[in-house]
Write a protein that holds these residues in place. Structure first.
Motif: not given
Length: 444
Positions: A416-419, A119-122, A84-85, A432-436
Motif C-alpha cells: 500500500v503506497k498511500s491511502t 480516528a485516522h479513518v472513518d 490506514a497503513a 501520517f497526517t493528523e487524524p481526519k
C-alpha cells in the motif's frame, strides 16, 4: 472537469464496471466523475499513480479497538493508523473488549467521545445484545449503531455474556421488529463443553477443543430462529466449511443470512501452526488446508459474502504458550489486504474480486452506500496499491499497539503506497497526517 479540485489518475483503476485506465475527479470529498485517463484537467491538482492500482478504500466491519478500558491492548489512535497503513478507510468497532461495552446508548456516547479525536479513518459502531438488555436495543438502533453483536458461547470477557437460545430469540425478535441486523459469533456451548479440553502448547489439542460441529450446530440454530422470526442475521468469522451447504440451502429458501470469513482462515492453516505459538490462536480456530480450500470456493461462488479482519489484539503477555489460557485473537488490520491478495492471486482471483469481498460487500452489509466503490457520488476514499511488490512482515513495522502477529516473517504481495480519505491523503510511505476520520452512524 471544471468542478474538480483533485484528479487521481492510474492506468489501473478498479471500478464497478471493471479495471481500466481512468481519471477520478474529486470535489468536496466526493467522487464527481470517473473519466478517461487523458481527460483534460482544467486547473485541478493531479496525482498520477502510473501503473499502481487505484482501488476503493477497504471497509472492515469487524474490528475490536478495545478503547476505552483496555487501551493497553489497542486504541483508536493505533488501530486507525494501522487500518490506514493497510488501505482500510472505514472500520466498524465491535461492542466488546472495551469498558464499558457498547450495550446502551450512554455507553455508545462514551465510545464516540473517545474515538472522535483519535480516528485516522472513518469509524462506526456495533451495539451488543446481552442477556437482559432487550430494552436497550431500540435506543441503540436509534442512536445509529449498525447492528447488534451476540455470542452463543462465552465471549472471553465477563462483561459481555452470551445468549442462550431463548435469549437469542428475544433479542432477535426485538431487532427484527425495527428492521435491524443481528451479527452472531456462532459456536454452540454444549458442543464446546463436550469437546476434549487438554490445554497446553499443542495446537492439535486446541483445534480439537473447538470442533467444527460447534459452529455447524450454532449456525443451524441461528438460521432456524431467523427463518421463524423473519430476521436478518449475519454469521461472523466462519471457519467451518461444513456449514456452507446449510447456509446455501437457507438462502435458497429465502432466509436473510449473510456470512463473512477472515484473512487468517484464508491464508493460514492448522498444519503450519507451531506448538506454543498462540499468536495463531483465535475462536473459532484456524483449520486444515482442505477446509481452507472450501472457504475459497465459497467466496468464489458467493456463499461467503465478504472478508473482514476480526482484528482482536491483546498485550503480548496474554499470548502465552498454553493455548487453553492464551488470549484468542489475531491482529491483522495493517496486513489484511496483502495477506488476502497474496493467496487470492495464487488461486486465480483478481484484485476486483478482493475489492468486492473487502470493500463493496462490507459497505453493503452495513448500508454505507457512499463507500465501497469508485463511482460518482461515493466518498473519495482510496488505496493505492503496488500489487506485484513484495515485503516480508516485520512486526516492528506495524502500527498496532502490540506488535504480535501470526504473519511475522511471511513474504506478502501488495504494498500500500498511500491511502486517501475523502480526497485527502492520510498516509503515504509510512508518513501520517493528523487524524481526519469521522464518526459514522447508520443511515435511517
Amino acid at each position: 472537469m471544471s468542478e474538480a479540485e483533485l484528479v487521481l489518475r492510474s492506468t489501473r483503476v478498479i471500478t464497478p464496471e471493471g479495471t481500466r485506465p481512468a481519471s477520478v475527479a474529486v470535489a468536496g470529498g466526493r467522487i464527481t466523475a470517473v473519466l478517461p485517463y487523458d481527460a483534460p484537467v482544467d486547473g485541478a491538482r493531479v496525482e498520477d499513480f502510473g501503473d499502481d492500482v487505484l482501488l476503493p478504500g477497504l471497509v472492515d466491519t469487524h474490528v475490536h479497538v478495545n478503547d476505552p478500558g483496555r487501551t493497553e491492548w489497542e486504541g483508536f489512535w493505533t488501530a486507525t493508523r494501522a487500518a490506514a497503513a493497510g488501505g482500510i478507510t472505514t472500520l466498524v468497532d465491535m461492542p466488546l473488549n472495551s469498558l464499558p461495552p457498547t450495550t446502551t446508548a450512554d455507553h455508545l456516547r462514551t465510545k464516540q467521545e473517545v474515538a472522535r479525536r483519535k480516528a485516522h479513518v472513518d469509524v462506526g459502531f456495533w451495539g451488543g445484545a446481552l442477556p437482559g438488555n432487550v430494552k436497550d436495543l431500540r435506543p441503540l438502533h436509534d442512536a445509529g449503531v449498525f447492528g447488534f453483536k451476540a455470542f452463543l458461547s462465552p465471549s472471553g470477557v465477563d462483561e459481555f455474556p452470551h445468549l442462550d437460545q431463548e435469549q437469542l430469540a428475544q433479542s432477535m425478535a426485538e431487532i427484527a421488529g425495527f428492521g435491524g441486523l443481528l451479527i452472531v459469533h456462532a459456536e454452540d456451548p454444549h458442543h464446546l463443553a463436550a469437546a476434549p479440553q487438554r490445554g497446553g502448547p499443542r495446537y492439535a489439542h486446541f483445534l480439537a477443543s473447538r470442533p467444527r460441529d460447534a459452529e455447524d450446530t450454532a449456525i443451524a440454530n441461528l438460521i432456524a430462529q431467523a427463518e421463524r422470526l423473519h430476521a436478518r442475521v449475519h454469521v461472523l468469522h466462519l471457519s467451518s466449511s461444513d456449514a456452507l451447504p446449510l447456509i446455501a440451502a437457507a438462502r435458497a429458501e429465502g432466509v436473510r443470512v449473510t456470512v463473512e470469513t477472515c484473512p487468517h482462515y484464508l491464508t493460514l492453516t492448522a498444519e503450519e501452526v507451531p506448538d506454543g505459538a498462540s499468536e495463531f490462536k483465535c475462536c473459532p480456530p484456524i483449520r486444515e488446508a482442505a477446509n481452507q480450500d472450501l472457504l475459497w470456493q465459497a467466496l468464489a461462488d458467493g456463499t461467503i459474502d465478504c472478508v473482514v479482519t476480526d482484528h482482536s489484539p491483546s498485550t503480548a503477555d496474554l499470548k502465552t504458550n498454553d493455548f487453553a489460557t492464551a488470549w484468542g485473537g489475531i491482529s491483522g488490520l495493517q496486513l489484511s489486504l496483502p495477506a488476502v491478495w497474496t493467496e487470492a492471486r495464487k488461486r486465480g482471483h483478481t484484485l476486483e474480486d478482493v475489492v468486492r469481498w473487502m470493500s463493496t460487500r462490507t459497505a453493503d452489509l452495513v448500508g454505507l452506500s457512499h463507500k465501497g466503490a469508485i463511482e460518482a457520488g461515493r466518498d473519495a476514499d482510496f488505496a493505492v496499491l503496488a500489487p506485484d511488490d513484495t515485503f516480508t512482515v516485520d512486526p516492528m513495522a506495524l502500527q498496532h499497539r502490540n506488535r504480535v502477529t501470526a504473519y511475522a516473517g511471511r513474504t506478502l504481495s501488495g504494498v500500500v503506497k498511500s491511502t486517501w480519505l475523502r480526497g485527502e491523503r492520510v498516509v503515504a510511505d509510512g508518513e501520517f497526517t493528523e487524524p481526519k476520520g469521522r464518526l459514522l452512524t447508520r443511515t435511517p
